[in-house]
Design an enzyme around this catalytic site. Structure first.
Site, PDB file in Angstrom:
ATOM      1  N   LYS A  44       0.744  -1.093  -0.074  1.00  0.00           N
ATOM      2  CA  LYS A  44      -0.180   0.029  -0.105  1.00  0.00           C
ATOM      3  C   LYS A  44       0.910   1.295  -0.013  1.00  0.00           C
ATOM      4  O   LYS A  44       0.448   2.178   0.082  1.00  0.00           O
ATOM      5  CB  LYS A  44      -0.892  -0.189   1.324  1.00  0.00           C
ATOM      6  CG  LYS A  44      -2.014  -1.027   1.315  1.00  0.00           C
ATOM      7  CD  LYS A  44      -2.943  -0.957   2.215  1.00  0.00           C
ATOM      8  CE  LYS A  44      -2.504  -0.637   3.641  1.00  0.00           C
ATOM      9  NZ  LYS A  44      -3.890  -0.494   4.551  1.00  0.00           N
ATOM     10  N   LYS A  46       2.642   2.212   2.356  1.00  0.00           N
ATOM     11  CA  LYS A  46       2.360   2.955   3.663  1.00  0.00           C
ATOM     12  C   LYS A  46       3.683   2.361   4.781  1.00  0.00           C
ATOM     13  O   LYS A  46       3.908   1.051   4.580  1.00  0.00           O
ATOM     14  CB  LYS A  46       1.045   2.596   4.440  1.00  0.00           C
ATOM     15  CG  LYS A  46       0.258   3.371   3.802  1.00  0.00           C
ATOM     16  CD  LYS A  46      -1.183   3.287   4.822  1.00  0.00           C
ATOM     17  CE  LYS A  46      -2.220   4.312   4.944  1.00  0.00           C
ATOM     18  NZ  LYS A  46      -3.209   4.183   5.825  1.00  0.00           N
TER      19      LYS A  46
HETATM   20  N1  C2G Z   1     -10.719   6.770   9.177  1.00  0.00           N
HETATM   21  C1  C2G Z   1     -11.640   7.814   9.647  1.00  0.00           C
HETATM   22  N2  C2G Z   1     -11.254   9.069   9.801  1.00  0.00           N
HETATM   23  C2  C2G Z   1     -10.133   9.571   9.720  1.00  0.00           C
HETATM   24  C3  C2G Z   1      -9.158   8.717   9.274  1.00  0.00           C
HETATM   25  C4  C2G Z   1      -9.295   7.162   9.168  1.00  0.00           C
HETATM   26  O1  C2G Z   1     -12.924   7.275   9.531  1.00  0.00           O
HETATM   27  N3  C2G Z   1      -9.886  10.888  10.041  1.00  0.00           N
HETATM   28  C5  C2G Z   1     -11.060   5.448   8.837  1.00  0.00           C
HETATM   29  C6  C2G Z   1     -10.579   4.883   7.415  1.00  0.00           C
HETATM   30  O2  C2G Z   1     -11.727   5.611   6.398  1.00  0.00           O
HETATM   31  C7  C2G Z   1     -10.543   3.570   7.539  1.00  0.00           C
HETATM   32  C8  C2G Z   1     -10.145   3.382   8.961  1.00  0.00           C
HETATM   33  O3  C2G Z   1     -10.256   4.324   9.543  1.00  0.00           O
HETATM   34  O4  C2G Z   1     -11.796   2.927   7.429  1.00  0.00           O
HETATM   35  C9  C2G Z   1      -8.687   2.854   8.900  1.00  0.00           C
HETATM   36  O5  C2G Z   1      -7.786   3.953   8.434  1.00  0.00           O
HETATM   37  P1  C2G Z   1      -6.322   3.506   7.780  1.00  0.00           P
HETATM   38  O6  C2G Z   1      -5.538   3.046   8.819  1.00  0.00           O
HETATM   39  O7  C2G Z   1      -5.786   4.830   7.147  1.00  0.00           O
HETATM   40  O8  C2G Z   1      -6.794   2.435   6.830  1.00  0.00           O
HETATM   41  P2  C2G Z   1      -6.457   2.563   5.185  1.00  0.00           P
HETATM   42  O9  C2G Z   1      -4.927   2.800   4.901  1.00  0.00           O
HETATM   43  O10 C2G Z   1      -7.336   3.479   4.491  1.00  0.00           O
HETATM   44  O11 C2G Z   1      -6.464   0.900   4.774  1.00  0.00           O
HETATM   45  O12 C2G Z   1      -8.103  -2.794   2.517  1.00  0.00           O
HETATM   46  C10 C2G Z   1      -8.656  -1.612   2.987  1.00  0.00           C
HETATM   47  C11 C2G Z   1      -7.235  -0.877   3.506  1.00  0.00           C
HETATM   48  O13 C2G Z   1      -6.440  -1.672   4.287  1.00  0.00           O
HETATM   49  C12 C2G Z   1      -7.503   0.237   4.235  1.00  0.00           C
END
Ligand code: C2G
Length: 132
Positions: A44, A46
């Site tokens: 990803k 990340k």
């Molecule tokens: N999230 C949120 N509000 C934020 C930050 C994050 O609602 N201010 C939510 C994201 O939309 C997601 C969850 O928290 O549903 C986890 O966010 P991340 O750790 O950034 O996940 P991500 O990198 O988007 O990975 O297969 C799907 C991926 O693994 C998602």
């Protein structure tokens, strides 16, 4: 028992994550969180501050979370939904539409993100403090 499933990296756990987990749990009875492994994070593009083991340990301490499983690749979601007998898939709305293929297997809900907070923002803000 209504089972809910969500995915993410959940690095530097913050209120945006907690708001998502709280709302996801409120939509069912049992919340499974699939946490991206360090290897999948590399895919990803990340780099999490906390290791997978630590991010898993932290999430397991969150009262809304009932189970944590590894997210190892983009292609595991259908298998996860079937294996864990999931009724509802939840993600933040930054993913709106991306996982609609799961509608053949379970309900799919995208929830509004929490504005003003993100792991990236935390890292940037901390870097700014250090440089003063
Ligand atoms: N999230 C949120 N509000 C934020 C930050 C994050 O609602 N201010 C939510 C994201 O939309 C997601 C969850 O928290 O549903 C986890 O966010 P991340 O750790 O950034 O996940 P991500 O990198 O988007 O990975 O297969 C799907 C991926 O693994 C998602």
């Amino acid at each position: 028992m209504k089972k809910v499933l969500t995915y993410g990296t959940f690095d530097l756990l913050h209120v945006g994550h907690i708001n998502l987990l709280k709302r996801a749990k409120a939509l069912g009875d049992y919340l499974i969180v699939a946490v991206s492994t360090d290897e999948f994070n590399a895919i990803k593009d990340k780099k999490a501050y906390y290791s997978y083991e630590d991010r898993k340990y932290i999430l397991e301490a969150v009262k809304y979370v009932d189970e944590v499983i590894p997210e190892k690749d983009w292609g595991q979601k259908v298998k996860d939904v079937q294996k864990h007998d999931v009724d509802l898939f939840v993600m933040g709305h930054d993913w709106e539409g991306e996982f609609d293929f799961l509608k053949d297997y379970c309900e799919v809900v995208y929830l509004p993100r929490t504005e003003g907070i993100s792991t990236t923002k935390i890292k940037e803000d901390l870097n700014t403090i250090d440089s003063k």
